[in-house]
Structure formats: structure tokens, C-alpha cells
Write a protein that holds these residues in place. Structure first.
Motif, short mmCIF file in Angstrom:
data_model
loop_
_atom_site.label_atom_id
_atom_site.label_comp_id
_atom_site.label_asym_id
_atom_site.label_seq_id
_atom_site.Cartn_x
_atom_site.Cartn_y
_atom_site.Cartn_z
N LEU A 182 2.97 -0.92 8.24
CA LEU A 182 4.26 -1.19 7.62
C LEU A 182 5.31 -0.15 7.99
N LEU A 183 4.90 1.09 8.22
CA LEU A 183 5.84 2.11 8.68
C LEU A 183 6.36 1.78 10.07
N THR A 184 5.53 1.18 10.89
CA THR A 184 5.97 0.75 12.22
C THR A 184 7.02 -0.35 12.09
N LYS A 185 6.80 -1.25 11.14
CA LYS A 185 7.75 -2.34 10.93
C LYS A 185 9.06 -1.84 10.31
N HIS A 186 9.02 -0.67 9.69
CA HIS A 186 10.22 -0.11 9.07
C HIS A 186 10.63 1.18 9.77
N ALA A 187 10.49 1.19 11.08
CA ALA A 187 10.90 2.35 11.88
C ALA A 187 12.40 2.27 12.17
N GLU A 188 12.94 3.38 12.61
CA GLU A 188 14.37 3.42 12.91
C GLU A 188 14.67 2.60 14.15
N SER A 189 15.71 1.82 14.06
CA SER A 189 16.17 1.01 15.17
C SER A 189 17.50 1.60 15.64
N ALA A 190 18.29 0.85 16.30
CA ALA A 190 19.59 1.33 16.80
C ALA A 190 20.58 1.55 15.66
N LEU A 191 21.51 2.44 15.88
CA LEU A 191 22.62 2.70 14.95
C LEU A 191 22.16 3.14 13.57
N ARG A 247 10.33 1.93 3.57
CA ARG A 247 9.79 3.02 4.37
C ARG A 247 9.45 4.21 3.48
N GLN A 248 10.31 4.55 2.55
CA GLN A 248 10.05 5.65 1.62
C GLN A 248 8.78 5.39 0.81
N HIS A 249 8.64 4.16 0.35
CA HIS A 249 7.45 3.78 -0.44
C HIS A 249 6.18 3.98 0.37
N TRP A 250 6.17 3.47 1.62
CA TRP A 250 4.96 3.54 2.43
C TRP A 250 4.68 4.96 2.91
N LEU A 251 5.71 5.78 3.07
CA LEU A 251 5.48 7.20 3.38
C LEU A 251 4.78 7.90 2.22
N GLN A 252 5.23 7.59 0.99
CA GLN A 252 4.62 8.20 -0.19
C GLN A 252 3.18 7.71 -0.37
N ARG A 253 2.97 6.44 -0.16
CA ARG A 253 1.62 5.88 -0.31
C ARG A 253 0.68 6.46 0.73
N ARG A 254 1.16 6.60 1.97
CA ARG A 254 0.36 7.18 3.04
C ARG A 254 0.02 8.64 2.74
N ALA A 255 1.01 9.38 2.24
CA ALA A 255 0.77 10.79 1.89
C ALA A 255 -0.24 10.90 0.76
N HIS A 256 -0.13 10.02 -0.23
CA HIS A 256 -1.05 10.05 -1.37
C HIS A 256 -2.50 9.85 -0.91
N PHE A 257 -2.75 8.80 -0.16
CA PHE A 257 -4.13 8.52 0.27
C PHE A 257 -4.56 9.45 1.40
N GLY A 258 -3.62 9.93 2.20
CA GLY A 258 -3.96 10.86 3.26
C GLY A 258 -4.50 12.17 2.73
N ARG A 259 -4.12 12.56 1.50
CA ARG A 259 -4.64 13.79 0.89
C ARG A 259 -6.16 13.75 0.72
N PHE A 260 -6.71 12.55 0.56
CA PHE A 260 -8.15 12.41 0.38
C PHE A 260 -8.90 12.41 1.71
N LEU A 261 -8.13 12.43 2.80
CA LEU A 261 -8.71 12.37 4.14
C LEU A 261 -8.30 13.59 4.95
N VAL A 262 -8.20 14.74 4.30
CA VAL A 262 -7.67 15.93 4.96
C VAL A 262 -8.52 16.36 6.15
N ASP A 263 -9.80 16.07 6.16
CA ASP A 263 -10.63 16.45 7.29
C ASP A 263 -10.46 15.48 8.46
N GLU A 264 -9.77 14.39 8.22
CA GLU A 264 -9.45 13.44 9.28
C GLU A 264 -7.99 13.63 9.64
N GLN A 265 -7.53 13.04 10.69
CA GLN A 265 -6.18 13.32 11.19
C GLN A 265 -5.17 12.32 10.63
N TYR A 266 -4.79 12.53 9.36
CA TYR A 266 -3.80 11.68 8.73
C TYR A 266 -2.64 12.50 8.19
#
Length: 90
Positions: A24-33, A47-66
Motif C-alpha cells: 500500500l505504501l507503493t500505491k501511495h508513493a509520491e508522484s509528480a508535482l 500513506r501516513q496510516h500505513w507508515l505508522q502500521r508498518r513501524a508498529h509491526f516492524g518493531r517486532f521484527l527488529v532482527d529482520e530488515q524492516y
């Protein structure tokens, strides 16, 4: 009441949530202008929502590259047979 997860099951769930957020972050990436691909000003609320959600769950995967915003592929390691690497640097 929520489901109870074992450590392995929760890590699998967290990986799935991060992967979904990446899509979903790919679908909400910056485009032109300075616009999001969805047409709203970048960064949009989605995009803000999915960044927060990714950060939240990424904390549980700190030994992996997230840890980055969107996981980037690793550049290949040059080998002796790689002609783009000068011999004196290999």
C-alpha cells in the motif's frame, strides 16, 4: 476478545502486516508535482496510516530488515569475476 498468538505465529502475522503495508505504501508513493499516486497531496492520510502500521509491526521484527520505510533490495556483492570491479580493489 483478540486472538492469542504464539511467538512464531505473531512474527508471521507481523511479517504479513509489514508486507501488506509495503504494497500500500507503493500505491501511495509520491508522484509528480508533490502529489500522491492517489491524487491527494503527498504524503496523504493513507500513506501516513500505513507508515505508522508498518513501524508498529516492524518493531517486532527488529532482527529482520524492516527498519527502513520500504524495504529495499540489497545491492549484489561484487565478485572477482565481476568485470565492473577493478582488479586492484577486489
Amino acid at each position: 476478545m483478540g486472538a492469542l498468538y504464539t511467538s512464531a505465529a505473531f512474527r508471521e502475522y507481523a511479517r504479513a502486516q509489514v508486507a501488506h503495508a509495503d504494497i500500500l505504501l507503493t500505491k501511495h508513493a509520491e508522484s509528480a508535482l508533490s502529489l500522491c499516486r492517489c491524487g491527494r497531496p503527498h504524503p496523504c492520510d493513507d500513506r501516513q496510516h500505513w507508515l505508522q502500521r508498518r513501524a508498529h509491526f516492524g518493531r517486532f521484527l527488529v532482527d529482520e530488515q524492516y527498519s527502513s520505510e520500504v524495504q529495499q533490495p540489497h545491492p549484489p556483492n561484487p565478485t572477482r569475476a565481476d568485470l565492473s570491479t577493478p582488479d586492484d580493489l577486489g
